[in-house]
Design an enzyme around this catalytic site. Structure first.
Site, PDB file in Angstrom:
ATOM      1  N   ILE A  12      17.080  -3.495  -6.790  1.00 18.25           N
ATOM      2  CA  ILE A  12      15.741  -4.002  -7.105  1.00 18.25           C
ATOM      3  C   ILE A  12      14.531  -2.863  -6.962  1.00 18.25           C
ATOM      4  O   ILE A  12      13.727  -2.904  -7.824  1.00 18.25           O
ATOM      5  CB  ILE A  12      15.571  -5.089  -6.070  1.00 18.25           C
ATOM      6  CG1 ILE A  12      16.472  -6.495  -6.364  1.00 18.25           C
ATOM      7  CG2 ILE A  12      14.097  -5.626  -6.646  1.00 18.25           C
ATOM      8  CD1 ILE A  12      16.309  -7.552  -5.575  1.00 18.25           C
ATOM      9  N   ALA A  13      14.706  -2.040  -5.806  1.00 18.22           N
ATOM     10  CA  ALA A  13      13.581  -1.190  -5.706  1.00 18.22           C
ATOM     11  C   ALA A  13      13.316  -0.022  -6.832  1.00 18.22           C
ATOM     12  O   ALA A  13      12.509   0.370  -7.237  1.00 18.22           O
ATOM     13  CB  ALA A  13      13.748  -0.391  -4.397  1.00 18.22           C
ATOM     14  N   ARG A  32      17.579   6.264   3.005  1.00 15.98           N
ATOM     15  CA  ARG A  32      18.271   6.435   4.414  1.00 15.98           C
ATOM     16  C   ARG A  32      18.706   7.863   4.655  1.00 15.98           C
ATOM     17  O   ARG A  32      18.497   8.477   5.646  1.00 15.98           O
ATOM     18  CB  ARG A  32      19.524   5.551   4.520  1.00 15.98           C
ATOM     19  CG  ARG A  32      19.151   4.519   5.652  1.00 15.98           C
ATOM     20  CD  ARG A  32      20.469   3.831   6.102  1.00 15.98           C
ATOM     21  NE  ARG A  32      20.948   2.918   4.910  1.00 15.98           N
ATOM     22  CZ  ARG A  32      21.805   2.114   4.990  1.00 15.98           C
ATOM     23  NH1 ARG A  32      22.149   1.979   6.413  1.00 15.98           N
ATOM     24  NH2 ARG A  32      22.262   1.340   3.997  1.00 15.98           N
ATOM     25  N   LYS A  39      23.472   8.108  -3.996  1.00 19.33           N
ATOM     26  CA  LYS A  39      22.585   6.927  -4.149  1.00 19.33           C
ATOM     27  C   LYS A  39      21.067   7.260  -4.591  1.00 19.33           C
ATOM     28  O   LYS A  39      20.283   6.501  -5.175  1.00 19.33           O
ATOM     29  CB  LYS A  39      22.496   6.543  -2.582  1.00 19.33           C
ATOM     30  CG  LYS A  39      23.406   5.499  -2.359  1.00 19.33           C
ATOM     31  CD  LYS A  39      23.166   5.207  -0.960  1.00 19.33           C
ATOM     32  CE  LYS A  39      24.546   4.493  -0.231  1.00 19.33           C
ATOM     33  NZ  LYS A  39      24.157   4.182   1.097  1.00 19.33           N
ATOM     34  N   LEU A  61      15.653   1.718   9.036  1.00 20.46           N
ATOM     35  CA  LEU A  61      14.963   0.516   9.487  1.00 20.46           C
ATOM     36  C   LEU A  61      15.269   0.259  10.943  1.00 20.46           C
ATOM     37  O   LEU A  61      14.278  -0.262  11.622  1.00 20.46           O
ATOM     38  CB  LEU A  61      15.763  -0.799   8.884  1.00 20.46           C
ATOM     39  CG  LEU A  61      15.631  -1.033   7.189  1.00 20.46           C
ATOM     40  CD1 LEU A  61      16.547  -1.958   6.882  1.00 20.46           C
ATOM     41  CD2 LEU A  61      14.209  -1.541   7.081  1.00 20.46           C
ATOM     42  N   THR A  80      11.090  -3.513   0.430  1.00 17.01           N
ATOM     43  CA  THR A  80      12.556  -4.227  -0.022  1.00 17.01           C
ATOM     44  C   THR A  80      13.756  -3.830   0.865  1.00 17.01           C
ATOM     45  O   THR A  80      14.661  -4.586   0.948  1.00 17.01           O
ATOM     46  CB  THR A  80      12.711  -3.456  -1.229  1.00 17.01           C
ATOM     47  OG1 THR A  80      13.232  -2.452  -1.345  1.00 17.01           O
ATOM     48  CG2 THR A  80      11.531  -3.368  -2.295  1.00 17.01           C
ATOM     49  N   SER A 125      13.752 -13.809  -0.116  1.00 16.13           N
ATOM     50  CA  SER A 125      14.985 -14.380  -0.836  1.00 16.13           C
ATOM     51  C   SER A 125      14.866 -15.978  -1.112  1.00 16.13           C
ATOM     52  O   SER A 125      14.324 -16.170   0.116  1.00 16.13           O
ATOM     53  CB  SER A 125      16.168 -13.860  -0.128  1.00 16.13           C
ATOM     54  OG  SER A 125      17.418 -14.725  -0.538  1.00 16.13           O
ATOM     55  N   LYS A 164      17.470 -12.934   6.588  1.00 12.36           N
ATOM     56  CA  LYS A 164      16.255 -13.017   5.674  1.00 12.36           C
ATOM     57  C   LYS A 164      15.219 -13.908   6.152  1.00 12.36           C
ATOM     58  O   LYS A 164      14.328 -13.797   6.055  1.00 12.36           O
ATOM     59  CB  LYS A 164      16.862 -13.463   4.187  1.00 12.36           C
ATOM     60  CG  LYS A 164      17.555 -12.574   3.548  1.00 12.36           C
ATOM     61  CD  LYS A 164      16.979 -10.981   3.554  1.00 12.36           C
ATOM     62  CE  LYS A 164      15.932 -10.835   2.545  1.00 12.36           C
ATOM     63  NZ  LYS A 164      15.273  -9.482   2.735  1.00 12.36           N
ATOM     64  N   VAL A 191      19.878 -12.173  -8.093  1.00 18.45           N
ATOM     65  CA  VAL A 191      19.281 -11.096  -9.043  1.00 18.45           C
ATOM     66  C   VAL A 191      20.351 -10.515  -9.744  1.00 18.45           C
ATOM     67  O   VAL A 191      21.403  -9.733  -9.266  1.00 18.45           O
ATOM     68  CB  VAL A 191      18.528  -9.917  -8.363  1.00 18.45           C
ATOM     69  CG1 VAL A 191      17.831  -9.095  -9.318  1.00 18.45           C
ATOM     70  CG2 VAL A 191      17.537 -10.718  -7.322  1.00 18.45           C
TER      71      VAL A 191
HETATM   72  P1  NDP Z   1      20.704  -3.123  -2.597  1.00 17.83           P
HETATM   73  O1  NDP Z   1      21.952  -2.960  -1.469  1.00 17.83           O
HETATM   74  O2  NDP Z   1      20.816  -2.327  -3.852  1.00 17.83           O
HETATM   75  O3  NDP Z   1      19.280  -2.332  -1.552  1.00 17.83           O
HETATM   76  C1  NDP Z   1      19.469  -2.565  -0.500  1.00 17.83           C
HETATM   77  C2  NDP Z   1      18.573  -1.363   0.171  1.00 17.83           C
HETATM   78  O4  NDP Z   1      18.381  -1.529   1.539  1.00 17.83           O
HETATM   79  C3  NDP Z   1      19.016  -0.027   0.046  1.00 17.83           C
HETATM   80  O5  NDP Z   1      18.190   0.951  -0.265  1.00 17.83           O
HETATM   81  C4  NDP Z   1      19.502   0.408   1.275  1.00 17.83           C
HETATM   82  O6  NDP Z   1      19.606   1.752   1.650  1.00 17.83           O
HETATM   83  C5  NDP Z   1      18.547  -0.365   2.161  1.00 17.83           C
HETATM   84  N1  NDP Z   1      18.979  -0.518   3.596  1.00 17.83           N
HETATM   85  C6  NDP Z   1      20.010  -1.106   3.958  1.00 17.83           C
HETATM   86  N2  NDP Z   1      20.018  -1.017   5.432  1.00 17.83           N
HETATM   87  C7  NDP Z   1      19.052   0.056   5.636  1.00 17.83           C
HETATM   88  C8  NDP Z   1      18.717   0.448   6.856  1.00 17.83           C
HETATM   89  N3  NDP Z   1      19.102   0.342   8.187  1.00 17.83           N
HETATM   90  N4  NDP Z   1      17.547   1.545   7.039  1.00 17.83           N
HETATM   91  C9  NDP Z   1      17.252   1.754   5.979  1.00 17.83           C
HETATM   92  N5  NDP Z   1      17.377   1.307   4.557  1.00 17.83           N
HETATM   93  C10 NDP Z   1      18.517   0.272   4.714  1.00 17.83           C
HETATM   94  O7  NDP Z   1      20.467  -4.488  -2.466  1.00 17.83           O
HETATM   95  P2  NDP Z   1      19.073  -5.210  -3.558  1.00 17.83           P
HETATM   96  O8  NDP Z   1      18.400  -4.203  -4.234  1.00 17.83           O
HETATM   97  O9  NDP Z   1      19.816  -6.216  -4.293  1.00 17.83           O
HETATM   98  O10 NDP Z   1      18.275  -5.795  -2.283  1.00 17.83           O
HETATM   99  C11 NDP Z   1      16.899  -5.337  -2.074  1.00 17.83           C
HETATM  100  C12 NDP Z   1      16.074  -6.482  -1.122  1.00 17.83           C
HETATM  101  O11 NDP Z   1      16.189  -7.881  -2.112  1.00 17.83           O
HETATM  102  C13 NDP Z   1      16.836  -6.951   0.101  1.00 17.83           C
HETATM  103  O12 NDP Z   1      15.768  -7.212   0.982  1.00 17.83           O
HETATM  104  C14 NDP Z   1      17.710  -8.276  -0.236  1.00 17.83           C
HETATM  105  O13 NDP Z   1      17.784  -8.919   0.656  1.00 17.83           O
HETATM  106  C15 NDP Z   1      16.612  -8.920  -1.300  1.00 17.83           C
HETATM  107  N6  NDP Z   1      17.323  -9.750  -2.410  1.00 17.83           N
HETATM  108  C16 NDP Z   1      18.197  -9.423  -3.040  1.00 17.83           C
HETATM  109  C17 NDP Z   1      18.631 -10.258  -4.038  1.00 17.83           C
HETATM  110  C18 NDP Z   1      19.942  -9.921  -4.752  1.00 17.83           C
HETATM  111  O14 NDP Z   1      20.507 -10.846  -5.389  1.00 17.83           O
HETATM  112  N7  NDP Z   1      20.186  -8.701  -5.118  1.00 17.83           N
HETATM  113  C19 NDP Z   1      18.127 -11.872  -4.067  1.00 17.83           C
HETATM  114  C20 NDP Z   1      17.030 -12.091  -3.068  1.00 17.83           C
HETATM  115  C21 NDP Z   1      16.787 -11.116  -2.432  1.00 17.83           C
HETATM  116  P3  NDP Z   1      21.013   2.499   1.106  1.00 17.83           P
HETATM  117  O15 NDP Z   1      21.107   2.841  -0.046  1.00 17.83           O
HETATM  118  O16 NDP Z   1      21.016   3.677   2.116  1.00 17.83           O
HETATM  119  O17 NDP Z   1      22.363   1.952   1.512  1.00 17.83           O
END
Ligand code: NDP
Length: 346
Positions: A12-13, A32, A39, A61, A80, A125, A164, A191
């Site tokens: 998403i980001a 990270r 990535k 985080l 995000t 979410s 969440k 998503v």
């Molecule tokens: P991704 O897994 O693609 O992205 C998750 C992101 O969170 C990554 O950049 C990951 O970093 C980062 N992250 C996880 N743990 C840590 C940590 N300990 N420290 C720093 N960064 C961390 O998932 P999405 O893009 O789908 O999700 C993004 C957001 O959207 C989340 O908050 C998720 O809960 C929310 N969401 C997603 C939905 C979906 O269907 N996809 C639905 C509703 C909400 P790294 O790249 O290093 O792993």
């Protein structure tokens, strides 16, 4: 504007960053590990473009204070980053709840120490709106709306949804303790849609890869989701960030679809060339086999075969969102994973 996006490497980001750069904003994003090229290479490509200002920084985080330096002089923070995992969880507290809740606390503590920040947009979410699909039977309305909260998840049942919910509650608590910054929360359903990153481990991307690789060719559990396109979700974040009046929660769901509805759309698009599921698995079979596949009996009873519906009108009215049809998002995502070579070789 100078805008911080946490978790820039995510599905998403990446779309949020792309929209903000096209709008001419100065974007700072945290990842990270700056050495994890798989990535972040798509972000490094964007950062090389003369017309864009994109800075990459490292933050975790769970590391207190790590968001403070990247946030300096930002007007807006879009948070995000959070682990999104629904299977393979061995320790929910360590893998999901602590990073979600402590991460939100760390980011918002840094916001409290950064006077330039006037707005925070949090990616929550629909998992913090409701837990099990059966929760819909306990509300007086026929659809979930922004007034509803998930009260049925816990560390031991639907731990991702619990993470969440707890993270969003932490954000509201910190937001309500001060007056400088406003909080807007985006609550997306499941998503889907084409990805800008080629990573395979993100749950939404892996969902499409598993479908097309034939992991469910014997049938799918009949699960219903509110579904939404990643580009519309990114747009909602950007509009909530830039519109001064945007605050509160925004459900982002285009349509309710079952896993079988989605399989049928993909079959009509791709024909017989991929082993896409054709039928649903009987609930009785899931009761027997589910626990071995990570589905508890309670999860099966309270979710399989139960549709859920969402009122998506607040985002339409206040953020001027128009939702893409799910059919279009699914087809474009299937085309993208095929084009990017993310499937198993046949
Ligand atoms: P991704 O897994 O693609 O992205 C998750 C992101 O969170 C990554 O950049 C990951 O970093 C980062 N992250 C996880 N743990 C840590 C940590 N300990 N420290 C720093 N960064 C961390 O998932 P999405 O893009 O789908 O999700 C993004 C957001 O959207 C989340 O908050 C998720 O809960 C929310 N969401 C997603 C939905 C979906 O269907 N996809 C639905 C509703 C909400 P790294 O790249 O290093 O792993």
């Amino acid at each position: 504007m100078k805008i911080l996006v946490t978790g820039g490497s995510g599905f998403i980001a990446s779309h949020i960053i792309s929209l903000l750069l096209k709008d001419g904003h100065h974007v700072v994003t945290t990842v990270r590990n700056l050495n994890d090229k798989e990535k972040i290479s798509h972000l490094e490509e964007l950062a090389k473009e003369d017309k864009y200002t994109l800075d990459l920084a490292e933050a975790d985080l769970l590391q207190e204070g790590s968001f403070k330096a990247p946030m300096q002089e930002c007007d807006v923070v879009i948070h995000t980053a959070s682990p999104f995992k629904i299977s393979g969880i061995k320790n929910a507290k360590e893998q999901l709840i602590n990073p979600a809740v402590k991460g939100t606390e760390n980011v918002l503590k840094a916001v409290n120490q950064t006077p330039s920040v006037k707005k925070v947009v949090l990616t929550s979410s629909v998992a913090s709106i409701h837990g099990d699909n059966a929760d819909i039977q306990d509300i007086k309305e026929d659809k979930f709306n922004e007034d509803h909260w998930n009260t049925s998840s816990s560390e031991n049942h639907q731990a991702y949804s619990y993470s969440k919910t707890a993270a969003e509650k932490t954000a509201w608590q910190l937001a309500n303790e001060q007056l400088r910054w406003k909080l807007a929360v985006i609550n997306p359903g499941f998503v889907i849609g084409p990805s800008l990153t080629k990573r395979k481990d993100s749950t939404s991307i892996n969902f499409m890869i598993s479908f097309l690789n034939g992991e469910f060719k014997m049938g799918v559990p009949e699960l219903y989701f509110g579904v939404v396109d990643v580009r519309d979700v990114a747009q909602a974040h950007v509009k909530a960030a830039l519109n001064e009046n945007a605050e509160g929660r925004y459900i982002m769901v285009s349509e309710t679809k079952s896993t079988l509805d989605m399989a049928k759309i993909l079959q009509s698009h791709l024909g017989a060339s991929y082993p896409i599921p054709k039928k649903k698995l009987p609930k009785a079979m899931l009761y027997l086999a589910g626990p071995f596949a990570g589905f508890s009996r309670k999860f099966i009873k309270r979710n399989i075969g139960i549709p859920v519906y969402f009122d998506n009108s607040r985002a339409k009215r206040q953020l001027d969102i128009s939702y893409r049809p799910v059919e279009e998002s699914l087809k474009e995502q299937a085309d993208q994973v095929i084009r990017d070579g993310l499937l198993k070789k046949k």
